[in-house]
Design an enzyme around this catalytic site. Sequence first.
Site, PDB file in Angstrom:
ATOM      1  N   LYS A 243       0.863  -1.179   0.000  1.00 52.46           N
ATOM      2  CA  LYS A 243       0.000   0.000   0.000  1.00 52.46           C
ATOM      3  C   LYS A 243       0.897   1.226   0.000  1.00 52.46           C
ATOM      4  CE  LYS A 243      -3.646   2.407   2.463  1.00 52.46           C
ATOM      5  NZ  LYS A 243      -4.682   2.330   3.480  1.00 52.46           N
TER       6      LYS A 243
ATOM      7  N   GLU B  51       7.499  -6.873   1.623  1.00 53.47           N
ATOM      8  CA  GLU B  51       6.181  -6.852   2.280  1.00 53.47           C
ATOM      9  C   GLU B  51       5.400  -8.127   1.951  1.00 53.47           C
ATOM     10  OE1 GLU B  51       4.938  -4.916   4.464  1.00 53.47           O
ATOM     11  OE2 GLU B  51       5.981  -2.993   4.351  1.00 53.47           O
TER      12      GLU B  51
ATOM     13  N   ARG C  12     -10.868   9.778   1.578  1.00 52.41           N
ATOM     14  CA  ARG C  12     -10.763  10.483   2.867  1.00 52.41           C
ATOM     15  C   ARG C  12     -11.862  11.539   2.999  1.00 52.41           C
ATOM     16  NH1 ARG C  12      -4.127  11.026   2.852  1.00 52.41           N
ATOM     17  NH2 ARG C  12      -3.717   8.781   2.798  1.00 52.41           N
TER      18      ARG C  12
ATOM     19  N   LYS D 201      -2.041  -1.588  -3.929  1.00 50.58           N
ATOM     20  CA  LYS D 201      -2.905  -0.413  -3.868  1.00 50.58           C
ATOM     21  C   LYS D 201      -2.074   0.847  -3.972  1.00 50.58           C
ATOM     22  CE  LYS D 201      -5.955   1.884  -0.668  1.00 50.58           C
ATOM     23  NZ  LYS D 201      -6.383   1.998   0.665  1.00 50.58           N
TER      24      LYS D 201
HETATM   25  C1  PBG Z   1      -7.728   3.340   5.443  1.00 51.94           C
HETATM   26  C2  PBG Z   1      -7.925   3.186   3.983  1.00 51.94           C
HETATM   27  C3  PBG Z   1      -7.669   4.145   2.967  1.00 51.94           C
HETATM   28  C4  PBG Z   1      -8.141   3.581   1.779  1.00 51.94           C
HETATM   29  C5  PBG Z   1      -8.619   2.305   2.087  1.00 51.94           C
HETATM   30  N1  PBG Z   1      -8.468   2.084   3.448  1.00 51.94           N
HETATM   31  C6  PBG Z   1      -7.163   5.530   3.042  1.00 51.94           C
HETATM   32  C7  PBG Z   1      -5.806   5.811   3.518  1.00 51.94           C
HETATM   33  O1  PBG Z   1      -4.962   4.926   3.730  1.00 51.94           O
HETATM   34  O2  PBG Z   1      -5.553   6.982   3.748  1.00 51.94           O
HETATM   35  C8  PBG Z   1      -8.143   4.270   0.434  1.00 51.94           C
HETATM   36  C9  PBG Z   1      -9.113   3.746  -0.580  1.00 51.94           C
HETATM   37  C10 PBG Z   1      -9.411   4.629  -1.731  1.00 51.94           C
HETATM   38  O3  PBG Z   1      -8.798   5.703  -1.957  1.00 51.94           O
HETATM   39  O4  PBG Z   1     -10.316   4.263  -2.499  1.00 51.94           O
HETATM   40  N2  PBG Z   1      -6.540   2.973   5.988  1.00 51.94           N
END
Ligand code: PBG
Length: 328
Positions: free
Chosen positions: A193, A236, A203, A251
């Site tokens: 991620k 990872e 967010r 991601k």
């Molecule tokens: C929370 C989380 C996030 C996303 C999924 N779970 C946001 C972040 O890490 O700030 C992002 C998903 C998206 O942008 O569609 N940890």
Amino acid sequence: MRRPRRNRKSESIRKLVRENKVTADDLIMPLFLTDGKNINKIVPSLPVAKRQSLDFILKEIASCLKLGIHSFILFPKIPKKNKDKTGTYSYDPDNFYLKSATKIKKKFPQITLISDVALDPYSIDGHDGIVRNGEIINDETLIVLQKMSVAQAKAGFDVLGPSDMMDGRVEMMRVALDASGFVNTSIMSYTAKYASGFYGPFRDALDSAPVNDPNIPKDKKTYQMDPSNSREAMIEAELDMIEGADFLMVKPAVHYLDIIARLKDNFELPIVAYHVSGECSMLIAAAKKGWLDFDVVMPETLLSIKRAGADQIITYFAKAFMTLDSKK
Ligand code: PBG
């Protein structure tokens, strides 16, 4: 003469030689749950997604099932009054997210319901871990993640999705789940991620961005990965594999197709791609301006994620894709 065009001469031949196809079974639909009743509000910066109360979430799932989509990832929008420094509401038995999951699984036992394991929606600081003296504290966060995981498993989630990027979380979660008897609850780890700018609309939807305070880090770069790095994703993935993850995730997706391909070549676990909010918003905005044809570029985008090697795709376009596909 070798003529590759022969295999493109009709739609029938093209269908016959097609290597990759996106189907409903590949798709995971994200849902934003908000407390209350009768709430069904479009997210302005991601106008394909909605913040919905449980009554509308249930209707949404029913309509997705009709299109063949049977896997869902649920995210909570937590009221500010329930946020604190250590995310205690995440494992409060009164938490509406947990109670809603139980109701969803009761109504639709056949679906795969995936959770999000991280502190950010519950954290008053807007971070995925506990913040102290401007630092995200890894090991103390793991204890909260364990409690959150057991609470989510108890609520009935089939698969838990740690999205926090703390070191050691998969092992700590597996240990806690097994010790509590949840040996069949799966872990879909957000393996690679990245600290990406493409999470902005998400967010907005959950009101979960890091807060504006000089004592709180303004970004997530000390735990999410640096977009410059590819080999680090292998570290990872290896750790998640050893620690007991059932799925490995990359991601964002479209801007990280090389990482998807690399993980697919090197690991035998299912590889999930998260086609994130900003990556979806871009297409919607360009299509609204008339600069791109949504019905062409949207399926092309999902197909490219699949072609890169993704076995499952989390995308806000799941429903739009299947709606379009059903008209073909
Ligand atoms: C929370 C989380 C996030 C996303 C999924 N779970 C946001 C972040 O890490 O700030 C992002 C998903 C998206 O942008 O569609 N940890």
